[in-house]
Design an enzyme around this catalytic site. Structure first.
Site, PDB file in Angstrom:
ATOM      1  CB  THR A 156      -0.890   0.025   1.261  1.00 42.89           C
ATOM      2  OG1 THR A 156      -1.587  -1.213   1.331  1.00 42.89           O
ATOM      3  CG2 THR A 156      -1.879   1.170   1.206  1.00 42.89           C
ATOM      4  CE  LYS A 162      -5.023  -1.163   1.654  1.00 42.65           C
ATOM      5  NZ  LYS A 162      -5.298  -2.408   2.311  1.00 42.65           N
ATOM      6  CE  LYS A 177       1.769   2.109   3.978  1.00 40.83           C
ATOM      7  NZ  LYS A 177       2.266   0.817   3.601  1.00 40.83           N
TER       8      LYS A 177
HETATM    9  P1  NAD Z   1       6.195  -5.913   7.062  1.00 42.44           P
HETATM   10  O1  NAD Z   1       6.894  -4.767   7.696  1.00 42.44           O
HETATM   11  O2  NAD Z   1       5.919  -7.121   7.865  1.00 42.44           O
HETATM   12  O3  NAD Z   1       6.997  -6.377   5.745  1.00 42.44           O
HETATM   13  C1  NAD Z   1       7.730  -5.525   4.919  1.00 42.44           C
HETATM   14  C2  NAD Z   1       9.031  -6.252   4.576  1.00 42.44           C
HETATM   15  O4  NAD Z   1       9.750  -5.472   3.643  1.00 42.44           O
HETATM   16  C3  NAD Z   1       9.942  -6.435   5.786  1.00 42.44           C
HETATM   17  O5  NAD Z   1      10.242  -7.797   5.964  1.00 42.44           O
HETATM   18  C4  NAD Z   1      11.181  -5.619   5.435  1.00 42.44           C
HETATM   19  O6  NAD Z   1      12.374  -6.185   5.919  1.00 42.44           O
HETATM   20  C5  NAD Z   1      11.132  -5.634   3.938  1.00 42.44           C
HETATM   21  N1  NAD Z   1      11.871  -4.539   3.331  1.00 42.44           N
HETATM   22  C6  NAD Z   1      11.941  -3.246   3.711  1.00 42.44           C
HETATM   23  N2  NAD Z   1      12.752  -2.564   2.863  1.00 42.44           N
HETATM   24  C7  NAD Z   1      13.198  -3.432   1.950  1.00 42.44           C
HETATM   25  C8  NAD Z   1      14.072  -3.328   0.831  1.00 42.44           C
HETATM   26  N3  NAD Z   1      14.632  -2.174   0.489  1.00 42.44           N
HETATM   27  N4  NAD Z   1      14.329  -4.435   0.119  1.00 42.44           N
HETATM   28  C9  NAD Z   1      13.777  -5.618   0.464  1.00 42.44           C
HETATM   29  N5  NAD Z   1      12.941  -5.765   1.516  1.00 42.44           N
HETATM   30  C10 NAD Z   1      12.657  -4.687   2.251  1.00 42.44           C
HETATM   31  O7  NAD Z   1       4.842  -5.330   6.459  1.00 42.44           O
HETATM   32  P2  NAD Z   1       3.564  -6.154   5.968  1.00 42.44           P
HETATM   33  O8  NAD Z   1       2.578  -6.219   7.043  1.00 42.44           O
HETATM   34  O9  NAD Z   1       4.006  -7.394   5.292  1.00 42.44           O
HETATM   35  O10 NAD Z   1       2.955  -5.126   4.906  1.00 42.44           O
HETATM   36  C11 NAD Z   1       3.521  -4.958   3.640  1.00 42.44           C
HETATM   37  C12 NAD Z   1       2.652  -4.006   2.843  1.00 42.44           C
HETATM   38  O11 NAD Z   1       1.312  -4.515   2.782  1.00 42.44           O
HETATM   39  C13 NAD Z   1       2.541  -2.619   3.441  1.00 42.44           C
HETATM   40  O12 NAD Z   1       2.559  -1.687   2.395  1.00 42.44           O
HETATM   41  C14 NAD Z   1       1.187  -2.639   4.150  1.00 42.44           C
HETATM   42  O13 NAD Z   1       0.611  -1.363   4.244  1.00 42.44           O
HETATM   43  C15 NAD Z   1       0.399  -3.536   3.243  1.00 42.44           C
HETATM   44  N6  NAD Z   1      -0.734  -4.226   3.898  1.00 42.44           N
HETATM   45  C16 NAD Z   1      -0.562  -4.838   5.099  1.00 42.44           C
HETATM   46  C17 NAD Z   1      -1.639  -5.480   5.710  1.00 42.44           C
HETATM   47  C18 NAD Z   1      -1.470  -6.168   7.029  1.00 42.44           C
HETATM   48  O14 NAD Z   1      -2.482  -6.536   7.624  1.00 42.44           O
HETATM   49  N7  NAD Z   1      -0.259  -6.400   7.490  1.00 42.44           N
HETATM   50  C19 NAD Z   1      -2.881  -5.487   5.091  1.00 42.44           C
HETATM   51  C20 NAD Z   1      -3.022  -4.894   3.847  1.00 42.44           C
HETATM   52  C21 NAD Z   1      -1.927  -4.258   3.267  1.00 42.44           C
END
Ligand code: NAD
Length: 637
Positions: free
Chosen positions: A434, A509, A584
């Site tokens: 997102t 979204k 966010k």
């Molecule tokens: P998270 O923080 O668990 O995962 C993000 C991952 O990205 C981490 O493991 C981090 O190490 C990695 N990362 C960061 N910078 C990086 C880089 N430069 N290169 C490679 N990897 C890198 O977050 P999440 O919960 O998995 O969410 C991911 C996305 O999905 C976000 O944008 C969030 O808004 C969206 N989202 C999350 C949910 C939820 O319930 N968790 C629901 C809908 C949408």
């Protein structure tokens, strides 16, 4: 490859069947080569349309190459045939669903497998020599390659007539029955092709074609409808037996030649398929139930023997008296369970960047379905079945699709800078994070400049949806890129909505989540007010969940513990969907509203409240529905 000539010419991706000595019969290798070509052209911006034609005057394609199927099938090896059919049907579906115009030129015979290649596009051209037919009942198969799709959409009972009698359609009939769209004398075809190649505009066909000749089938429609209306093959046969007239006599003769089991199956299949929910995939899936079983239990091998191997033309059909019991039909059409046709390919190569809470289970689901997934995460995170690369660029190299699942737009931009130069031309960059609309649009433009497809496809459904493969994807980007990613959406989620151009997925979204933030706050403050007015939580839920105040926040994710369906409130407000993630998304919505000059006072208020909650009120790490205990504790000031 000798039997098929694939190349780009002008604005067209061009496929010519070059096996005229075998009436351009479609071999397995031709099938796969054709599929590969259309896969590549889907996101190739140099290709505006696909043009399919064939060498030689006698046939566009007279059918599938069944000699190898017969050889392996008579040795008791049914797997070769099943794989041929599975891969061929998947190619048929791709042609039918192709996002760019598919134009075919159908001279001479177009039969069986040839119909699957030539008759699923939107621009099918016939000429004076065209003879189109589905003759499978004559060899103990059923009209397949999507034939039942076309037959069940033909006017009245024409589908039963064409399928059961295997009769041939000239140009007028083919257009009338829905197997072709345009007629042009074959002397004009080279000019039509040249215009298509030069302009890439399929609509030019409309100026270069003519009114079709008359359709004898149209003239016989009333008779055909009366004769072929029966519920079963037995009914149809009875009707033909007791009717006079040329149509009935000719039809009966054909029915006496063909496999009774195949004809009974065809009748039943058309009845099942006909209706508003019909899709090419539904038809192919049903057809595959028969093809999967037909060598072992049907008349197929005997039909091929009599028609093609021994050429004695005296097949020994099962149920030769024409009386096919309903149970024999049902058995052939039973669902195949794990063996069912699923349209999935053997596997794509996927790079997956960001293996966090969401990314890891999504990547694992793709690997579980047979895709080769190479992952990378700066924190060293891993996922089941996914191999790890040393960098984002290394994970992207050679991949058909690169998926990113990252924390925010700034990180997405930086990862895009690394992976875009490493990706192969025509591959698709699929961002599921997102992020702000502008970052999504900028990254898509950068990808397009490098000759790549790009999609922004944020998700809803949370960690549970990611693990269970039930996410919803809101997708922005081109039709072509969407079509490439569709099989992956089908694995990771239960729904993918194509919302339009790049950035529209993110727009959908944040609009959705702004509503969610606002309704959750409204629901929580109403519960707190109800408490103070002496109304029980149960009564409040019972009324609101069935009255005009209902919403997803109340009905599916009730913020009060012990009331309504189980939700994070029942688990001490452990997320679920964390308050900081809601913040966010609300901030992204306000950033977009600001940029677009949209008035969003409720969104603004929700953003201010969640900011306060996360930054100053211990909301960090709690579910976003923990707003309720916050309101409980407060008075008016
Ligand atoms: P998270 O923080 O668990 O995962 C993000 C991952 O990205 C981490 O493991 C981090 O190490 C990695 N990362 C960061 N910078 C990086 C880089 N430069 N290169 C490679 N990897 C890198 O977050 P999440 O919960 O998995 O969410 C991911 C996305 O999905 C976000 O944008 C969030 O808004 C969206 N989202 C999350 C949910 C939820 O319930 N968790 C629901 C809908 C949408």
């Amino acid at each position: 490859m000798a039997d098929i000539h694939i190349r780009k010419e002008g604005r067209a991706g061009r496929i010519t069947l070059t096996r005229p000595q075998a009436l351009n019969a479609l071999s397995y290798d031709m099938c796969i080569a054709l599929e590969r070509a259309i896969d590549q052209w889907r996101s190739d911006s140099d290709v505006d349309l696909v043009l399919i034609d064939a060498e030689g005057p006698k046939a566009f394609c007279a059918g599938g190459d069944i000699a190898e199927m017969y050889r392996t099938g008579t040795e008791g090896n049914y797997e070769f045939g099943r794989k041929f059919w599975r891969d061929e049907y998947r190619m048929n579906a791709k042609l039918a669903e192709y996002p760019k115009p598919v134009v075919s030129f159908l001279q001479g015979f177009t039969m069986g497998g040839g119909v699957g290649v030539g008759c699923h596009g939107g621009y099918r051209i016939v000429g004076d020599t065209s003879q189109i037919a589905m003759p499978e009942c004559g060899i103990g198969l059923i009209p397949d390659v999507g034939g039942t799709y076309l037959l069940s959409r033909a006017p009245g009972r024409l589908g039963e007539y064409i399928g059961l009698t295997a009769s041939r359609m000239g140009p007028g009939d083919a257009i009338y029955a829905g197997f072709a769209d345009f007629y042009a004398p074959e002397a004009l075809w080279d000019d039509i092709k040249a215009t298509l190649i030069e302009t890439g505009d399929a609509n030019t066909i409309r100026n270069q074609t003519q009114l079709p000749p008359d359709s004898p089938l149209a003239a016989a429609q009333t008779d055909i409808d009366a004769l072929f209306a029966g519920e079963s093959l037995g009914d149809i046969r009875n009707m033909l037996n007791t009717s006079d007239g040329e149509v009935a006599t000719k039809a009966l003769k054909a029915l006496n030649r063909n496999s009774p089991l195949s004809m009974a199956l065809t009748t039943e299949m058309l009845h099942r398929l006909r209706g508003p929910s019909l899709t090419i995939r539904k038809a192919l899936e049903l057809e595959y139930r028969v093809s999967h079983r037909v060598m072992e239990h049907g008349d197929f091998l005997e039909g091929i023997r009599a028609a093609i191997i021994d050429k004695d033309k005296t097949p020994k059909w099962q149920f030769a008296d024409g009386d096919v019991p309903a149970i024999a039909v049902s058995k052939m059409l039973m669902p195949l369970g794990k063996e069912a046709l699923d349209f999935r390919e053997d596997g794509m190569k996927i790079g997956f960047i960001g293996l966090g809470n969401m990314g890891a289970p999504m990547a694992a689901n793709l690997a579980k379905e047979g895709h080769e997934v190479v992952g990378f995460d700066v924190a060293g995170a891993t996922a089941e079945g996914v191999s790890n690369a040393a960098s984002a660029a290394a994970a992207a190299e050679g991949s058909d699709v690169v998926i990113t699942m990252l924390p925010n737009g700034a990180i997405l931009r930086s990862v895009a800078n690394d992976v875009i130069p490493a990706m192969k031309p025509g591959a698709v960059l699929l961002d599921c994070s997102t992020v702000d609309v502008q970052s999504a649009r900028d990254v898509a433009a950068q990808a397009a400049e490098a000759g790549l497809g790009a999609l922004d496809a944020p998700v809803s459904g949370g960690i549970g949806g990611a693990a269970g493969g039930t996410l919803t994807f809101m997708v922005g980007g081109s039709d072509a890129a969407f079509a490439t990613a569709k099989p992956l959406f089908d694995i990771m989620g239960q729904k993918a909505v194509h919302c339009g151009e790049s950035g529209n997925g993110q727009a959908a979204k944040i609009c959705n989540n702004m509503i969610l933030g606002v309704t959750m706050i409204g629901t929580c403050e109403a519960f707190a007010l109800a408490d103070k007015l002496g109304l029980s939580r149960e009564a409040m839920f019972d009324v609101v969940s069935t009255s005009s105040g209902y919403s997803w926040s109340m009905n599916a994710y009730c913020p009060s513990p012990g009331v309504g369906p189980t939700s994070p409130a029942d688990n001490d407000y452990n997320p679920g969907f964390a308050a900081e993630l809601m913040l966010k998304d609300l901030r992204l919505s306000q950033q977009a509203a600001e940029a677009a000059d949209a008035d969003t006072p409720m969104g603004q208020a929700a953003t201010a409240l969640y900011t306060e909650f996360v930054e100053n009120e211990d909301g960090q790490g709690r579910d976003f529905s923990a707003m309720l205990p916050r309101f409980e504790k407060r008075g008016r000031n």
